[in-house]
Design a protein around this motif. Sequence first.
Motif, PDB file in Angstrom:
ATOM      1  N   PRO A  89       0.826  -1.215   0.000  1.00  0.00           N
ATOM      2  CA  PRO A  89       0.000   0.000   0.000  1.00  0.00           C
ATOM      3  C   PRO A  89       0.857   1.260   0.000  1.00  0.00           C
ATOM      4  O   PRO A  89       0.849   2.053   0.958  1.00  0.00           O
ATOM      5  N   VAL A  90       1.613   1.461  -1.065  1.00  0.00           N
ATOM      6  CA  VAL A  90       2.523   2.606  -1.137  1.00  0.00           C
ATOM      7  C   VAL A  90       2.025   3.615  -2.161  1.00  0.00           C
ATOM      8  O   VAL A  90       1.247   3.294  -3.064  1.00  0.00           O
ATOM      9  N   ALA A  99       0.475  12.161  -7.421  1.00  0.00           N
ATOM     10  CA  ALA A  99       0.733  11.109  -6.441  1.00  0.00           C
ATOM     11  C   ALA A  99      -0.417  10.109  -6.506  1.00  0.00           C
ATOM     12  O   ALA A  99      -1.596  10.493  -6.443  1.00  0.00           O
ATOM     13  N   VAL A 100      -0.068   8.820  -6.641  1.00  0.00           N
ATOM     14  CA  VAL A 100      -1.094   7.794  -6.819  1.00  0.00           C
ATOM     15  C   VAL A 100      -0.780   6.571  -5.955  1.00  0.00           C
ATOM     16  O   VAL A 100       0.361   6.333  -5.579  1.00  0.00           O
ATOM     17  N   SER A 101      -1.815   5.818  -5.652  1.00  0.00           N
ATOM     18  CA  SER A 101      -1.663   4.558  -4.929  1.00  0.00           C
ATOM     19  C   SER A 101      -1.243   3.480  -5.922  1.00  0.00           C
ATOM     20  O   SER A 101      -1.880   3.320  -6.977  1.00  0.00           O
ATOM     21  N   LEU A 102      -0.192   2.724  -5.591  1.00  0.00           N
ATOM     22  CA  LEU A 102       0.248   1.658  -6.481  1.00  0.00           C
ATOM     23  C   LEU A 102      -0.851   0.612  -6.700  1.00  0.00           C
ATOM     24  O   LEU A 102      -1.126   0.248  -7.852  1.00  0.00           O
ATOM     25  N   PRO A 103      -1.521   0.128  -5.636  1.00  0.00           N
ATOM     26  CA  PRO A 103      -2.602  -0.843  -5.869  1.00  0.00           C
ATOM     27  C   PRO A 103      -3.713  -0.278  -6.753  1.00  0.00           C
ATOM     28  O   PRO A 103      -4.232  -0.983  -7.633  1.00  0.00           O
ATOM     29  N   ASP A 104      -4.067   0.982  -6.540  1.00  0.00           N
ATOM     30  CA  ASP A 104      -5.131   1.580  -7.363  1.00  0.00           C
ATOM     31  C   ASP A 104      -4.717   1.667  -8.826  1.00  0.00           C
ATOM     32  O   ASP A 104      -5.529   1.438  -9.727  1.00  0.00           O
ATOM     33  N   GLU A 105      -3.459   2.015  -9.058  1.00  0.00           N
ATOM     34  CA  GLU A 105      -2.973   2.125 -10.436  1.00  0.00           C
ATOM     35  C   GLU A 105      -2.994   0.783 -11.148  1.00  0.00           C
ATOM     36  O   GLU A 105      -3.300   0.710 -12.342  1.00  0.00           O
ATOM     37  N   LEU A 106      -2.655  -0.278 -10.437  1.00  0.00           N
ATOM     38  CA  LEU A 106      -2.560  -1.590 -11.064  1.00  0.00           C
ATOM     39  C   LEU A 106      -3.877  -2.355 -11.051  1.00  0.00           C
ATOM     40  O   LEU A 106      -4.013  -3.344 -11.779  1.00  0.00           O
ATOM     41  N   ASN A 107      -4.827  -1.891 -10.251  1.00  0.00           N
ATOM     42  CA  ASN A 107      -6.097  -2.612 -10.125  1.00  0.00           C
ATOM     43  C   ASN A 107      -7.259  -1.863 -10.756  1.00  0.00           C
ATOM     44  O   ASN A 107      -8.392  -1.931 -10.273  1.00  0.00           O
ATOM     45  N   ASP A 108      -6.990  -1.172 -11.870  1.00  0.00           N
ATOM     46  CA  ASP A 108      -8.074  -0.420 -12.524  1.00  0.00           C
ATOM     47  C   ASP A 108      -8.838  -1.273 -13.530  1.00  0.00           C
ATOM     48  O   ASP A 108      -9.705  -0.770 -14.255  1.00  0.00           O
ATOM     49  N   GLY A 109      -8.532  -2.566 -13.576  1.00  0.00           N
ATOM     50  CA  GLY A 109      -9.278  -3.478 -14.438  1.00  0.00           C
ATOM     51  C   GLY A 109      -8.578  -3.846 -15.724  1.00  0.00           C
ATOM     52  O   GLY A 109      -8.939  -4.842 -16.369  1.00  0.00           O
ATOM     53  N   ARG A 110      -7.590  -3.074 -16.123  1.00  0.00           N
ATOM     54  CA  ARG A 110      -6.866  -3.373 -17.361  1.00  0.00           C
ATOM     55  C   ARG A 110      -5.796  -4.438 -17.137  1.00  0.00           C
ATOM     56  O   ARG A 110      -5.245  -4.546 -16.037  1.00  0.00           O
ATOM     57  N   PRO A 111      -5.457  -5.206 -18.163  1.00  0.00           N
ATOM     58  CA  PRO A 111      -4.274  -6.062 -18.078  1.00  0.00           C
ATOM     59  C   PRO A 111      -3.049  -5.177 -17.847  1.00  0.00           C
ATOM     60  O   PRO A 111      -2.966  -4.057 -18.377  1.00  0.00           O
TER      61      PRO A 111
END
Length: 240
Positions: A89-90, A99-111
């Motif tokens: 959770p960084v 500034a963005v959350s790493l999990p949010d960036e990677l979990n937006d539904g796209r491959p």
Amino acid sequence: MKTNRTWMIGALVLAGAGLTGVGAVAATAEDLADGAAIEVQHHQATDMQPAPAGKMAHEMAHDTAMHMHHHHDMTTGTVRSTVQYTLPPVTLVRDDGKAVSLPDELNDGRPVILTFIYTSCTTICPMVSQTFEELQARLGADRDKVHLVSISIDPEEDTTARLKAYAARFDAGPEWQHYTGTVEASIAAQRAFNVYRGDKMNHTAVVFFRAAPGKPWLRLDGLATPGELLSAYHDVVASN
């Protein structure tokens, strides 16, 4: 068996480094010395010119070990593995300054297709980034559906301005973002994907693929071609 092992070590010597990722071939100093000695003996039999094999073996083993220690992994060939990773959770800073959350960036539904780089790297990183550049073109209609991610392992030097310039150098489209942040956040991300090596000079080539949030990651260790990246992407999406 010794002849085969010597051939593999000779290939490592010619390539300039050894794989350090998953499933890599490890060569000890003793193995290198054995391989060097056998290679020397081979040349003696071929050229009929005696040489101090022991001394040459020692020097070759020493030089190879030093080269492997101080340089990036430049060995060709890749190794695939499927792994479950827990995203830390960084907060990272995207190349647009947000500034963005790493999990949010990677979990937006796209491959997701993810790698680690740093902008002052002159060996592996430009090669990996160039394969990403060509991958963009090969994705065709899927290009807008995929999230390409490059995370800096040298955040103290890699400001958002440097990342933007680096991204422009490789014609990164809107689907390909570069990220920096604090040293702690970068290390946490590296540790989460098991690529942290303590020093950026020990950085190795690795790309990660995931079809959707919650799915396992396909890890590709080694210098992959654009075709290999595209194949891995299609395999991951097809298995979703």
